[in-house]
Design a protein around this motif. Structure first.
Motif, short mmCIF file in Angstrom:
data_model
loop_
_atom_site.label_atom_id
_atom_site.label_comp_id
_atom_site.label_asym_id
_atom_site.label_seq_id
_atom_site.Cartn_x
_atom_site.Cartn_y
_atom_site.Cartn_z
N TYR A 53 44.88 46.11 33.05
CA TYR A 53 43.91 45.04 32.65
C TYR A 53 44.14 43.51 33.30
N ILE A 54 42.83 42.89 33.41
CA ILE A 54 42.94 41.55 33.94
C ILE A 54 41.70 40.94 33.27
N SER A 55 42.10 39.56 33.10
CA SER A 55 40.95 38.62 32.61
C SER A 55 40.84 37.67 33.50
N LYS A 56 39.97 37.36 34.47
CA LYS A 56 39.92 36.42 35.56
C LYS A 56 38.85 35.69 35.75
N ILE A 57 37.47 36.29 35.36
CA ILE A 57 36.45 35.73 35.33
C ILE A 57 35.61 35.60 34.33
N TYR A 58 34.86 34.26 34.06
CA TYR A 58 34.00 34.17 32.95
C TYR A 58 32.49 34.99 33.43
N VAL A 59 32.30 35.98 32.73
CA VAL A 59 31.04 36.83 33.08
C VAL A 59 29.86 36.35 32.01
N ASN A 60 28.75 36.22 32.71
CA ASN A 60 27.65 35.77 32.02
C ASN A 60 26.58 36.88 32.41
N TRP A 61 25.97 37.52 31.52
CA TRP A 61 24.71 38.44 31.61
C TRP A 61 23.86 38.08 33.02
N GLY A 62 23.75 38.99 33.47
CA GLY A 62 22.50 38.77 34.56
C GLY A 62 22.82 37.90 35.83
N SER A 63 24.17 37.70 35.75
CA SER A 63 24.74 36.66 37.00
C SER A 63 25.66 37.52 38.00
N TRP A 64 26.07 37.07 38.95
CA TRP A 64 26.99 37.69 40.01
C TRP A 64 28.20 37.66 39.44
N SER A 65 28.57 36.98 38.12
CA SER A 65 29.99 37.24 37.64
C SER A 65 30.11 38.57 37.35
N ILE A 66 29.05 39.50 37.06
CA ILE A 66 29.47 40.84 36.70
C ILE A 66 29.77 41.59 37.89
N GLY A 67 29.20 41.20 39.07
CA GLY A 67 29.32 42.00 40.24
C GLY A 67 31.02 41.48 40.86
N ALA A 68 31.15 40.14 40.55
CA ALA A 68 32.46 39.80 41.06
C ALA A 68 33.51 40.32 40.35
N ALA A 69 33.35 40.57 38.87
CA ALA A 69 34.59 41.21 38.16
C ALA A 69 34.25 42.77 38.50
N THR A 70 33.51 43.39 38.97
CA THR A 70 33.44 44.85 39.42
C THR A 70 34.29 44.76 40.66
N VAL A 71 34.01 44.18 41.52
CA VAL A 71 34.69 44.32 42.80
C VAL A 71 36.07 43.94 42.66
N LEU A 72 36.59 42.86 41.81
CA LEU A 72 37.74 42.83 41.46
C LEU A 72 38.65 44.04 40.72
N LEU A 73 37.83 44.66 40.00
CA LEU A 73 38.46 45.96 39.68
C LEU A 73 38.41 46.95 40.58
N MET A 74 37.57 46.88 41.37
CA MET A 74 37.60 47.83 42.77
C MET A 74 38.82 47.67 43.44
N LYS A 75 38.92 46.30 43.86
CA LYS A 75 40.17 45.96 44.54
C LYS A 75 41.52 46.41 44.16
N GLU A 76 41.51 46.14 42.64
CA GLU A 76 42.70 46.65 42.08
C GLU A 76 43.21 48.17 41.85
N ALA A 77 42.00 49.04 41.67
CA ALA A 77 42.22 50.24 41.70
C ALA A 77 42.38 50.89 43.19
#
Length: 117
Positions: A53-77
């Motif tokens: 688990y990680i917690s690095k990005i402030y995620v806002n609905w409908g913004s790129w931050s959702i994509g950024a958090a997804t990419v970050l998880l993919m890189k971790e995996a």
């Protein structure tokens, strides 16, 4: 090996239960919205079950931050070379089948459901 990437923004109890249920069949990676409070007792449960688990990005609905958090998880995996298939879900999702049946459904599946450019 398959991984489940969970984007979570609330309800730590549900997210932890979901992750521990899926953990026997999948590698689990969770991104908790940086606005979310994750109590130490839940971190201990996740650590005990070897859930990443990680917690690095402030995620806002409908913004790129959702994509950024997804990419970050993919890189971790992708740090684990054994992972060859990833599922992206929300912390608000719940199972409609057994983890084993879900795993088996995608075991030899080479279809790509998400692309990028």
């Amino acid at each position: 090996m398959q991984a489940i990437l969970i984007l979570a923004h609330k309800d730590i109890d549900q997210v932890t239960k979901l992750a521990t249920i899926l953990n026997d069949n999948f590698e689990i990676y969770i991104h908790f919205d940086k606005k979310m409070n994750v109590p130490e007792s839940y971190k201990q449960i996740l650590d005990k079950n070897k859930i990443h688990y990680i917690s690095k990005i402030y995620v806002n609905w409908g913004s790129w931050s959702i994509g950024a958090a997804t990419v970050l998880l993919m890189k971790e995996a992708l740090k684990n070379p054994q992972i060859n298939y990833m599922h992206v879900i929300s912390g608000q999702d719940w199972l409609t089948d057994t983890p084993q049946n879900i795993y088996d459904r995608f075991k030899n599946n080479d279809k790509i459901y998400m692309t990028y450019f």
